[in-house]
Design a protein around this motif. Structure first.
Motif, mmCIF file in Angstrom:
data_model
loop_
_atom_site.group_PDB
_atom_site.id
_atom_site.type_symbol
_atom_site.label_atom_id
_atom_site.label_comp_id
_atom_site.label_asym_id
_atom_site.label_seq_id
_atom_site.Cartn_x
_atom_site.Cartn_y
_atom_site.Cartn_z
ATOM 1 N N VAL A 60 0.859 -1.183 0.000
ATOM 2 C CA VAL A 60 0.000 0.000 0.000
ATOM 3 C C VAL A 60 0.896 1.234 0.000
ATOM 4 N N GLY A 61 0.585 2.215 -0.850
ATOM 5 C CA GLY A 61 1.374 3.431 -0.948
ATOM 6 C C GLY A 61 2.497 3.379 -1.964
ATOM 7 N N GLU A 62 2.794 2.195 -2.494
ATOM 8 C CA GLU A 62 3.857 2.039 -3.496
ATOM 9 C C GLU A 62 3.402 2.621 -4.832
ATOM 10 N N THR A 63 4.328 3.238 -5.552
ATOM 11 C CA THR A 63 4.017 3.778 -6.879
ATOM 12 C C THR A 63 3.913 2.645 -7.889
ATOM 13 N N CYS A 64 2.880 2.685 -8.706
ATOM 14 C CA CYS A 64 2.675 1.696 -9.770
ATOM 15 C C CYS A 64 3.393 2.190 -11.014
ATOM 16 N N SER A 65 4.407 1.460 -11.452
ATOM 17 C CA SER A 65 5.208 1.889 -12.596
ATOM 18 C C SER A 65 5.186 0.901 -13.754
ATOM 19 N N ARG A 66 4.376 -0.153 -13.620
ATOM 20 C CA ARG A 66 4.341 -1.155 -14.686
ATOM 21 C C ARG A 66 2.990 -1.855 -14.710
ATOM 22 N N LEU A 67 2.725 -2.469 -15.823
ATOM 23 C CA LEU A 67 1.536 -3.280 -15.992
ATOM 24 C C LEU A 67 1.919 -4.711 -15.643
ATOM 25 N N ASP A 68 1.167 -5.347 -14.764
ATOM 26 C CA ASP A 68 1.450 -6.726 -14.370
ATOM 27 C C ASP A 68 0.444 -7.664 -15.034
ATOM 28 N N ILE A 69 0.950 -8.729 -15.618
ATOM 29 C CA ILE A 69 0.101 -9.769 -16.198
ATOM 30 C C ILE A 69 0.393 -11.052 -15.446
ATOM 31 N N ILE A 70 -0.619 -11.665 -14.912
ATOM 32 C CA ILE A 70 -0.447 -12.893 -14.128
ATOM 33 C C ILE A 70 -0.366 -14.066 -15.099
ATOM 34 N N LEU A 71 0.758 -14.731 -15.106
ATOM 35 C CA LEU A 71 0.957 -15.860 -16.007
ATOM 36 C C LEU A 71 0.513 -17.168 -15.384
ATOM 37 N N GLU A 72 0.622 -17.253 -14.064
ATOM 38 C CA GLU A 72 0.303 -18.508 -13.388
ATOM 39 C C GLU A 72 0.023 -18.196 -11.928
ATOM 40 N N GLY A 73 -0.989 -18.814 -11.365
ATOM 41 C CA GLY A 73 -1.284 -18.627 -9.949
ATOM 42 C C GLY A 73 -2.414 -17.642 -9.707
ATOM 43 N N GLU A 74 -2.399 -17.086 -8.504
ATOM 44 C CA GLU A 74 -3.471 -16.209 -8.047
ATOM 45 C C GLU A 74 -2.865 -15.028 -7.300
ATOM 46 N N ILE A 75 -3.428 -13.857 -7.499
ATOM 47 C CA ILE A 75 -3.017 -12.633 -6.805
ATOM 48 C C ILE A 75 -4.230 -12.110 -6.044
ATOM 49 N N LEU A 76 -4.003 -11.659 -4.816
ATOM 50 C CA LEU A 76 -5.076 -11.099 -3.999
ATOM 51 C C LEU A 76 -4.804 -9.637 -3.700
ATOM 52 N N ILE A 77 -5.855 -8.828 -3.748
ATOM 53 C CA ILE A 77 -5.788 -7.448 -3.278
ATOM 54 C C ILE A 77 -6.404 -7.476 -1.893
ATOM 55 N N GLU A 78 -5.622 -7.077 -0.893
ATOM 56 C CA GLU A 78 -6.077 -7.195 0.495
ATOM 57 C C GLU A 78 -5.980 -5.857 1.217
ATOM 58 N N HIS A 79 -6.810 -5.735 2.226
ATOM 59 C CA HIS A 79 -6.818 -4.544 3.075
ATOM 60 C C HIS A 79 -6.844 -5.009 4.522
ATOM 61 N N SER A 80 -6.042 -4.367 5.359
ATOM 62 C CA SER A 80 -6.057 -4.680 6.795
ATOM 63 C C SER A 80 -7.027 -3.733 7.481
ATOM 64 N N ASP A 81 -7.934 -4.304 8.274
ATOM 65 C CA ASP A 81 -8.866 -3.447 9.001
ATOM 66 C C ASP A 81 -8.224 -2.952 10.295
ATOM 67 N N GLU A 82 -8.974 -2.194 11.065
ATOM 68 C CA GLU A 82 -8.452 -1.583 12.288
ATOM 69 C C GLU A 82 -7.974 -2.599 13.317
ATOM 70 N N GLU A 83 -8.498 -3.801 13.240
ATOM 71 C CA GLU A 83 -8.132 -4.848 14.198
ATOM 72 C C GLU A 83 -7.038 -5.775 13.653
ATOM 73 N N GLY A 84 -6.482 -5.431 12.501
ATOM 74 C CA GLY A 84 -5.392 -6.219 11.934
ATOM 75 C C GLY A 84 -5.823 -7.403 11.096
ATOM 76 N N ARG A 85 -7.108 -7.566 10.874
ATOM 77 C CA ARG A 85 -7.606 -8.668 10.042
ATOM 78 C C ARG A 85 -7.446 -8.327 8.568
#
Length: 100
Positions: free
Chosen positions: A45-70
């Motif tokens: 989080v907060g990192e600059t996006c400088s490239r386009l990512d294409i997933i060739l194999e596997g799974e990617i998750l976009i996650e967020h931590s809530d106030e309780e760390g979950r």
């Protein structure tokens, strides 16, 4: 990782290129192929996006931590999906959440 050239050819966006073009992009460094393990952080989080990512194999998750760390999963991406396309071309190309 499976055969890299087969994975590149199977990705819908890259399938529009012929095999010679894909090979040239690999040789000249235009394509950067990275491998990550389970639960590895791909982008913070907060990192600059400088490239386009294409997933060739596997799974990617976009996650967020809530106030309780979950960790809350916001989105899931799979083989062939494009990640970061909306950010790399935006006026504020900053990752709003962690990508694992």
């Amino acid at each position: 990782m499976s055969d890299l050239r087969s994975l590149l050819a199977a990705a819908p966006l890259l399938a529009t290129l012929d095999a010679e073009e894909r090979e040239q992009y690999l040789k000249d460094g235009s394509f950067h192929v990275l491998a990550f393990g389970q639960n590895d952080i791909v982008h913070l989080v907060g990192e600059t996006c400088s490239r386009l990512d294409i997933i060739l194999e596997g799974e990617i998750l976009i996650e967020h931590s809530d106030e309780e760390g979950r960790q809350i999963t916001i989105a899931e991406f799979y083989s062939g999906d494009v990640l970061s396309g909306n950010l790399v071309f935006s006026q504020n190309p900053i990752y709003p959440m962690t990508v694992t």
